[in-house]
Each structure stands twice: as structure tokens, then as C-alpha cells.
Write a protein that holds these residues in place. Structure first.
Motif, mmCIF file in Angstrom:
data_model
loop_
_atom_site.group_PDB
_atom_site.id
_atom_site.type_symbol
_atom_site.label_atom_id
_atom_site.label_comp_id
_atom_site.label_asym_id
_atom_site.label_seq_id
_atom_site.Cartn_x
_atom_site.Cartn_y
_atom_site.Cartn_z
ATOM 1 N N SER A 11 0.800 -1.231 0.000
ATOM 2 C CA SER A 11 0.000 0.000 0.000
ATOM 3 C C SER A 11 0.830 1.277 0.000
ATOM 4 N N GLY A 138 -1.995 -12.361 6.335
ATOM 5 C CA GLY A 138 -2.849 -11.339 5.728
ATOM 6 C C GLY A 138 -4.247 -11.904 5.574
ATOM 7 N N ALA A 139 -5.151 -11.115 4.944
ATOM 8 C CA ALA A 139 -6.537 -11.542 4.737
ATOM 9 C C ALA A 139 -7.137 -12.094 6.033
ATOM 10 N N GLU A 141 -9.472 -11.134 7.833
ATOM 11 C CA GLU A 141 -10.937 -11.071 7.978
ATOM 12 C C GLU A 141 -11.588 -12.437 7.781
ATOM 13 N N ASP A 154 -6.965 -5.641 12.891
ATOM 14 C CA ASP A 154 -6.363 -5.400 11.578
ATOM 15 C C ASP A 154 -6.475 -3.931 11.174
ATOM 16 N N VAL A 155 -5.788 -3.636 10.103
ATOM 17 C CA VAL A 155 -5.868 -2.321 9.471
ATOM 18 C C VAL A 155 -7.266 -2.137 8.887
ATOM 19 N N VAL A 156 -7.888 -0.998 9.199
ATOM 20 C CA VAL A 156 -9.184 -0.683 8.593
ATOM 21 C C VAL A 156 -9.031 0.650 7.882
ATOM 22 N N GLU A 157 -9.380 0.668 6.597
ATOM 23 C CA GLU A 157 -9.345 1.952 5.891
ATOM 24 C C GLU A 157 -10.789 2.373 5.610
ATOM 25 N N THR A 158 -11.463 1.717 4.681
ATOM 26 C CA THR A 158 -12.871 2.072 4.399
ATOM 27 C C THR A 158 -13.847 1.194 5.177
ATOM 28 N N GLY A 159 -13.405 0.030 5.646
ATOM 29 C CA GLY A 159 -14.292 -0.902 6.354
ATOM 30 C C GLY A 159 -14.987 -1.894 5.418
ATOM 31 N N THR A 160 -14.747 -1.769 4.132
ATOM 32 C CA THR A 160 -15.413 -2.632 3.148
ATOM 33 C C THR A 160 -15.073 -4.111 3.367
ATOM 34 N N THR A 161 -13.821 -4.399 3.608
ATOM 35 C CA THR A 161 -13.387 -5.804 3.760
ATOM 36 C C THR A 161 -14.038 -6.429 4.993
HETATM 37 O O1 LIG Z 1 -11.014 -1.173 5.253
HETATM 38 P P1 LIG Z 1 -10.623 -1.519 3.846
HETATM 39 O O2 LIG Z 1 -10.634 -0.337 2.931
HETATM 40 O O3 LIG Z 1 -11.427 -2.672 3.291
HETATM 41 O O4 LIG Z 1 -9.076 -1.937 3.852
HETATM 42 C C1 LIG Z 1 -8.546 -2.788 4.819
HETATM 43 C C2 LIG Z 1 -8.093 -4.071 4.211
HETATM 44 O O5 LIG Z 1 -7.030 -3.813 3.283
HETATM 45 C C3 LIG Z 1 -5.855 -4.499 3.717
HETATM 46 O O6 LIG Z 1 -5.721 -5.712 3.097
HETATM 47 P P2 LIG Z 1 -4.898 -5.946 1.757
HETATM 48 O O7 LIG Z 1 -5.816 -5.900 0.595
HETATM 49 O O8 LIG Z 1 -3.747 -5.004 1.673
HETATM 50 O O9 LIG Z 1 -4.428 -7.443 1.935
HETATM 51 P P3 LIG Z 1 -3.781 -8.178 3.215
HETATM 52 O O10 LIG Z 1 -4.855 -8.298 4.264
HETATM 53 O O11 LIG Z 1 -3.407 -9.489 2.654
HETATM 54 O O12 LIG Z 1 -2.624 -7.354 3.663
HETATM 55 C C4 LIG Z 1 -6.084 -4.717 5.220
HETATM 56 O O13 LIG Z 1 -5.309 -5.795 5.726
HETATM 57 C C5 LIG Z 1 -7.550 -4.993 5.279
HETATM 58 O O14 LIG Z 1 -7.839 -6.328 4.946
#
Ligand SMILES: O=P(O)(O)OC[C@H]1O[C@H](OP(=O)(O)OP(=O)(O)O)[C@H](O)[C@@H]1O
Ligand SMILES: Nc1ncnc2c1ncn2[C@@H]1O[C@H](COP(=O)(O)OP(=O)(O)OP(=O)(O)O)[C@@H](O)[C@H]1O
Length: 208
Positions: A11, A138-139, A141, A154-161
Motif C-alpha cells: 500500500s 494477511g486476509a 478477515e 487489523d488495518v481498517v481503511e474504508t471498512g469494506t473488507t
Molecule cells: O477497510 P478496507 O478499505 O477494506 O481496507 C482494509 C483491508 O485492506 C488491507 O488488506 P490488503 O488488501 O492489503 O491485503 P492483506 O490483508 O493481505 O494485507 C487490510 O489488511 C484490510 O484487509
């Protein structure tokens, strides 16, 4: 020459490369290159995994680097944050099946999947909560649906995942992260110039 670690993938890599270009440094032509000497600016660039950058800088092998604050803290490296950079912002949160957990205390004895075990472990310890961390690459979720964990961090940016996996955020913010400039504990010659040039690029009245 100042030895600088730059994310080679993920990213942070594209914006970090763009920012360095706009700041007047030479960019790599081949996205697979791992090294570039920018002699005009007296700088050497080493393109490394963002997760590894704090280790290289903390050990003193490289002078400075660009990585994420969350990755720096997770690494346990002795490298220090010099300044935030204006990209790569994210929030680090706990999440679980909708309606199942409400509070940090609910994680006592629970399996929590994460790719940032150092960061999450330190946070739980600081708050006196004993959870079982499940380290994944990773992944994360998917870990709840697939039954290897009860909750995630985990990292949350938009919350979509999260939403797509039927999860929702709960509990306190673990960390607000952003891309940061880091250095080994000291002030290597040339750091001030790099910092000024990078921060000049990200200010509204950019002079790059
Ligand atoms: O809140 P969001 O906008 O949905 O973004 C967050 C997601 O993006 C990143 O995953 P990435 O696609 O980089 O893959 P990874 O989990 O394998 O690192 C992160 O680990 C979350 O799964
Ligand atoms: N949407 C996002 N997803 C993941 N990381 C993000 C996001 N937005 C910002 N970041 C930041 O990027 C850094 C993670 O980058 P890294 O390359 O290690 O992971 P990644 O982008 O998920 O790639 P990979 O799939 O190779 O693990 C962290 O500092 C994180 O806070």
C-alpha cells in the motif's frame, strides 16, 4: 551517502516513490529493482518490504526509512519515528461477528487473529487483557468465518473488507497510523535535507 529504505511493494510503495520523485530524487525505472544510487542527491535507495524496513534501520544497516507507524511499532525495532508523512493513513481496530463483542474486556480468553502480533500483544498487555493471538500473514478477515479465530485485529481503511466478512468494529482504537520517516537512534548527516524535502512536498504550499 545517506542510505534510505523505501517500500518496494504494498500500500505504501507507489505514493512513497511518487513523493520522492516530486521531492527531486531519482526514481527507479524498473519496479523490481532493489537498489538505486542517486549520486546527484548523495542518497542511496534500498527497496525493501515495508514490514522489514524498521529492522534494517533499527539495526543501523540503513540510516533512514519510510514505513508505516503500525509496522514500526509491531517490529519492536529500536528505530524511531522522525516525522509523519502525509499518506498511508489507516486505523488499527478490533472486529468480531456483528453484535458478539462490545468491549475490550470481552476478549479475555478469546482467539484474536492478526498480522501485527507485536502491536496487538503490547496493547492487550497494557490493558491487562489475556487473549490468544493467532498470527496470520494477511486476509485476516476470513479467520473468523473459517473458524481459526473468534475475533480479529487489523488495518481498517474504508471498512469494506470487514463488512463483506460479516464483521464489525468494537472496542478502543488500537492505533492511528500513517506513513512515517524513521531513523536509527541518532541524526545521520543528510536526514534534515530529506525530511525538509519530503515534508515540503506534502504541505499545501508545496515547493517541490
Ligand atoms: O477497510 P478496507 O478499505 O477494506 O481496507 C482494509 C483491508 O485492506 C488491507 O488488506 P490488503 O488488501 O492489503 O491485503 P492483506 O490483508 O493481505 O494485507 C487490510 O489488511 C484490510 O484487509
Ligand atoms: N487499505 C490499506 N490496507 C493495508 N495497509 C494499509 C492500507 N492503508 C494504509 N495502509 C498501511 O500500509 C502499511 C501496510 O503495508 P504492507 O505493504 O505491509 O501491507 P499491504 O499493503 O497489505 O500489502 P501485502 O498484501 O503485501 O501485505 C501499514 O502501515 C498500513 O497501515
Amino acid at each position: 551517502m545517506l542510505r534510505v529504505a523505501v517500500p518496494n511493494k504494498g500500500s505504501l510503495s507507489e505514493t512513497a516513490g511518487q513523493m520522492l520523485l516530486e521531492a527531486g530524487y531519482t526514481g527507479r525505472r524498473d519496479p523490481k529493482s532493489l537498489y538505486l544510487a542517486d549520486e546527484r542527491n548523495d542518497v542511496e535507495f534500498f527497496y525493501l518490504r515495508p514490514r522489514d524496513i524498521a529492522t534494517y534501520v533499527g539495526s543501523g544497516a540503513l540510516d533512514v526509512g519510510i514505513t508505516g507507524r503500525d509496522l514500526l511499532l509491531d517490529s519492536g525495532s529500536s528505530a524511531v519515528e522522525v516525522a509523519p508523512l502525509d499518506f498511508g493513513s489507516s486505523t488499527f481496530r478490533f472486529a468480531g461477528p456483528a453484535g458478539k463483542y462490545a468491549d475490550l474486556r470481552d476478549l479475555e480468553g478469546v482467539r484474536v487473529a492478526t498480522s501485527y502480533a507485536g502491536l496487538v500483544g503490547a496493547f492487550l498487555e497494557e490493558h491487562g487483557v489475556h487473549a490468544d493471538l493467532v498470527s496470520l500473514d494477511g486476509a485476516v478477515e476470513s479467520a473468523v468465518q473459517l473458524g481459526v479465530a473468534d475475533a480479529i485485529a487489523d488495518v481498517v481503511e474504508t471498512g469494506t473488507t470487514l463488512r463483506a466478512a460479516g464483521l464489525e468494529i468494537f472496542g478502543p482504537v488500537i492505533l492511528r497510523s500513517t506513513a512515517v520517516l524513521i531513523s536509527s537512534n541518532g541524526e545521520p548527516a543528510g536526514l534534515d535535507v530529506l525530511q525538509r524535502r519530503l515534508q515540503g512536498c506534502s504541505s499545501p504550499a508545496s515547493t517541490c
